[in-house]
Design a protein around this motif. Structure first.
Motif, PDB file in Angstrom:
ATOM      1  N   VAL A  33       0.838  -1.210   0.000  1.00 11.90           N
ATOM      2  CA  VAL A  33       0.000   0.000   0.000  1.00 11.90           C
ATOM      3  C   VAL A  33       0.866   1.249   0.000  1.00 11.90           C
ATOM      4  CG1 VAL A  33      -1.588   1.371   1.426  1.00 11.90           C
ATOM      5  CG2 VAL A  33      -2.043  -1.059   1.036  1.00 11.90           C
ATOM      6  N   HIS A  34       1.844   1.307   0.873  1.00 11.57           N
ATOM      7  CA  HIS A  34       2.672   2.512   1.003  1.00 11.57           C
ATOM      8  C   HIS A  34       3.655   2.679  -0.155  1.00 11.57           C
ATOM      9  CE1 HIS A  34       0.920   3.704   4.742  1.00 11.57           C
ATOM     10  NE2 HIS A  34       1.142   2.506   5.251  1.00 11.57           N
ATOM     11  N   LEU A  35       3.938   1.588  -0.865  1.00 11.42           N
ATOM     12  CA  LEU A  35       4.801   1.684  -2.039  1.00 11.42           C
ATOM     13  C   LEU A  35       3.985   1.716  -3.332  1.00 11.42           C
ATOM     14  CD1 LEU A  35       7.642  -0.714  -0.869  1.00 11.42           C
ATOM     15  CD2 LEU A  35       7.761   1.775  -1.096  1.00 11.42           C
ATOM     16  N   GLU A  36       2.673   1.858  -3.164  1.00 10.30           N
ATOM     17  CA  GLU A  36       1.736   2.028  -4.283  1.00 10.30           C
ATOM     18  C   GLU A  36       1.846   0.916  -5.321  1.00 10.30           C
ATOM     19  OE1 GLU A  36       2.341   6.022  -5.700  1.00 10.30           O
ATOM     20  OE2 GLU A  36       1.814   6.881  -3.753  1.00 10.30           O
ATOM     21  N   THR A  37       1.816  -0.305  -4.820  1.00 17.93           N
ATOM     22  CA  THR A  37       1.884  -1.478  -5.696  1.00 17.93           C
ATOM     23  C   THR A  37       1.047  -2.578  -5.081  1.00 17.93           C
ATOM     24  OG1 THR A  37       3.391  -2.886  -6.941  1.00 17.93           O
ATOM     25  CG2 THR A  37       4.001  -2.430  -4.658  1.00 17.93           C
ATOM     26  N   VAL A  38       1.159  -3.773  -5.615  1.00 14.74           N
ATOM     27  CA  VAL A  38       0.475  -4.941  -5.057  1.00 14.74           C
ATOM     28  C   VAL A  38       1.521  -5.933  -4.580  1.00 14.74           C
ATOM     29  CG1 VAL A  38      -1.620  -4.671  -6.441  1.00 14.74           C
ATOM     30  CG2 VAL A  38       0.281  -6.015  -7.335  1.00 14.74           C
ATOM     31  N   VAL A  39       1.116  -6.801  -3.689  1.00 13.71           N
ATOM     32  CA  VAL A  39       2.050  -7.758  -3.098  1.00 13.71           C
ATOM     33  C   VAL A  39       2.741  -8.598  -4.171  1.00 13.71           C
ATOM     34  CG1 VAL A  39       2.221  -9.774  -1.572  1.00 13.71           C
ATOM     35  CG2 VAL A  39       0.845  -7.809  -0.887  1.00 13.71           C
ATOM     36  N   ASP A  40       1.988  -9.005  -5.200  1.00 13.19           N
ATOM     37  CA  ASP A  40       2.575  -9.824  -6.271  1.00 13.19           C
ATOM     38  C   ASP A  40       3.706  -9.111  -7.001  1.00 13.19           C
ATOM     39  OD1 ASP A  40       0.740 -11.717  -5.622  1.00 13.19           O
ATOM     40  OD2 ASP A  40      -0.405 -11.579  -7.487  1.00 13.19           O
ATOM     41  N   GLN A  41       3.666  -7.797  -7.061  1.00 13.64           N
ATOM     42  CA  GLN A  41       4.722  -7.037  -7.728  1.00 13.64           C
ATOM     43  C   GLN A  41       5.872  -6.696  -6.773  1.00 13.64           C
ATOM     44  OE1 GLN A  41       4.842  -6.280 -11.047  1.00 13.64           O
ATOM     45  NE2 GLN A  41       3.045  -7.597 -11.161  1.00 13.64           N
ATOM     46  N   LEU A  42       5.583  -6.754  -5.487  1.00  7.18           N
ATOM     47  CA  LEU A  42       6.575  -6.393  -4.478  1.00  7.18           C
ATOM     48  C   LEU A  42       7.525  -7.551  -4.155  1.00  7.18           C
ATOM     49  CD1 LEU A  42       7.294  -3.955  -2.740  1.00  7.18           C
ATOM     50  CD2 LEU A  42       5.747  -4.829  -1.003  1.00  7.18           C
ATOM     51  N   PHE A  43       6.983  -8.760  -4.139  1.00  8.09           N
ATOM     52  CA  PHE A  43       7.767  -9.938  -3.762  1.00  8.09           C
ATOM     53  C   PHE A  43       7.873 -10.908  -4.924  1.00  8.09           C
ATOM     54  CE2 PHE A  43       6.177  -8.168   0.154  1.00  8.09           C
ATOM     55  CZ  PHE A  43       7.309  -8.164   0.944  1.00  8.09           C
ATOM     56  N   ILE A  44       9.024 -11.561  -5.017  1.00  7.63           N
ATOM     57  CA  ILE A  44       9.283 -12.536  -6.064  1.00  7.63           C
ATOM     58  C   ILE A  44       9.442 -13.903  -5.420  1.00  7.63           C
ATOM     59  CG2 ILE A  44      10.881 -13.224  -7.906  1.00  7.63           C
ATOM     60  CD1 ILE A  44      11.354  -9.800  -7.013  1.00  7.63           C
ATOM     61  N   PHE A  45       8.470 -14.761  -5.659  1.00  7.42           N
ATOM     62  CA  PHE A  45       8.516 -16.100  -5.081  1.00  7.42           C
ATOM     63  C   PHE A  45       9.465 -16.974  -5.896  1.00  7.42           C
ATOM     64  CE2 PHE A  45       6.955 -20.501  -4.952  1.00  7.42           C
ATOM     65  CZ  PHE A  45       7.113 -20.739  -3.601  1.00  7.42           C
ATOM     66  N   GLU A  46      10.360 -17.643  -5.199  1.00  5.57           N
ATOM     67  CA  GLU A  46      11.303 -18.553  -5.853  1.00  5.57           C
ATOM     68  C   GLU A  46      11.060 -19.947  -5.309  1.00  5.57           C
ATOM     69  OE1 GLU A  46      15.026 -16.734  -4.881  1.00  5.57           O
ATOM     70  OE2 GLU A  46      15.023 -15.567  -6.731  1.00  5.57           O
ATOM     71  N   GLU A  47      10.654 -20.844  -6.168  1.00  3.69           N
ATOM     72  CA  GLU A  47      10.316 -22.220  -5.786  1.00  3.69           C
ATOM     73  C   GLU A  47      11.441 -22.889  -5.000  1.00  3.69           C
ATOM     74  OE1 GLU A  47       7.411 -25.256  -5.880  1.00  3.69           O
ATOM     75  OE2 GLU A  47       7.260 -23.477  -7.104  1.00  3.69           O
ATOM     76  N   ASP A  48      12.679 -22.619  -5.373  1.00  4.65           N
ATOM     77  CA  ASP A  48      13.825 -23.247  -4.722  1.00  4.65           C
ATOM     78  C   ASP A  48      14.011 -22.815  -3.270  1.00  4.65           C
ATOM     79  OD1 ASP A  48      14.331 -24.492  -7.106  1.00  4.65           O
ATOM     80  OD2 ASP A  48      15.858 -23.052  -7.726  1.00  4.65           O
ATOM     81  N   SER A  49      13.398 -21.710  -2.881  1.00  7.56           N
ATOM     82  CA  SER A  49      13.603 -21.192  -1.520  1.00  7.56           C
ATOM     83  C   SER A  49      12.674 -21.848  -0.502  1.00  7.56           C
ATOM     84  CB  SER A  49      13.406 -19.677  -1.497  1.00  7.56           C
ATOM     85  OG  SER A  49      12.058 -19.345  -1.801  1.00  7.56           O
TER      86      SER A  49
END
Length: 67
Positions: free
Chosen positions: A50-66
Motif C-alpha cells: 500500500v505505502h509503495l503504491e503497488t500490489v504484493v505480487d509485484q513487491l515480492f518474487i517467489f522462488e520455488e527453490d527457496s
C-alpha cells in the motif's frame, strides 16, 4: 524471498525510516526485509505494498527453490 522494496522505495524517494514509520515497524525491519534476511508477515507485506503504491505480487518474487 526476493523483493523489489528497495527499488520502489528509492523511486519514491522514501527513506527506510519513513517507510518503517508508515508501516508501524522499525527501520531495522525494513533493512532486514530489503536484504532478504527476514520474510514479513502477510499483514506487513500488504502494508508495504500500500505505502509503495503497488500490489504484493509485484513487491515480492517467489522462488520455488527457496521453499
Amino acid at each position: 524471498m526476493k523483493n523489489n522494496i528497495r527499488d520502489l522505495r528509492k523511486k519514491m524517494r522514501i527513506s527506510q525510516d519513513e517507510l518503517a514509520k508508515k508501516c508501524g515497524v522499525t527501520r531495522q525491519t525494513i533493512n532486514a526485509i530489503e536484504n532478504d534476511k527476514y520474510d514479513p508477515t502477510l499483514s506487513l507485506a500488504f502494508r508495504l505494498a500500500v505505502h509503495l503504491e503497488t500490489v504484493v505480487d509485484q513487491l515480492f518474487i517467489f522462488e520455488e527453490d527457496s521453499v
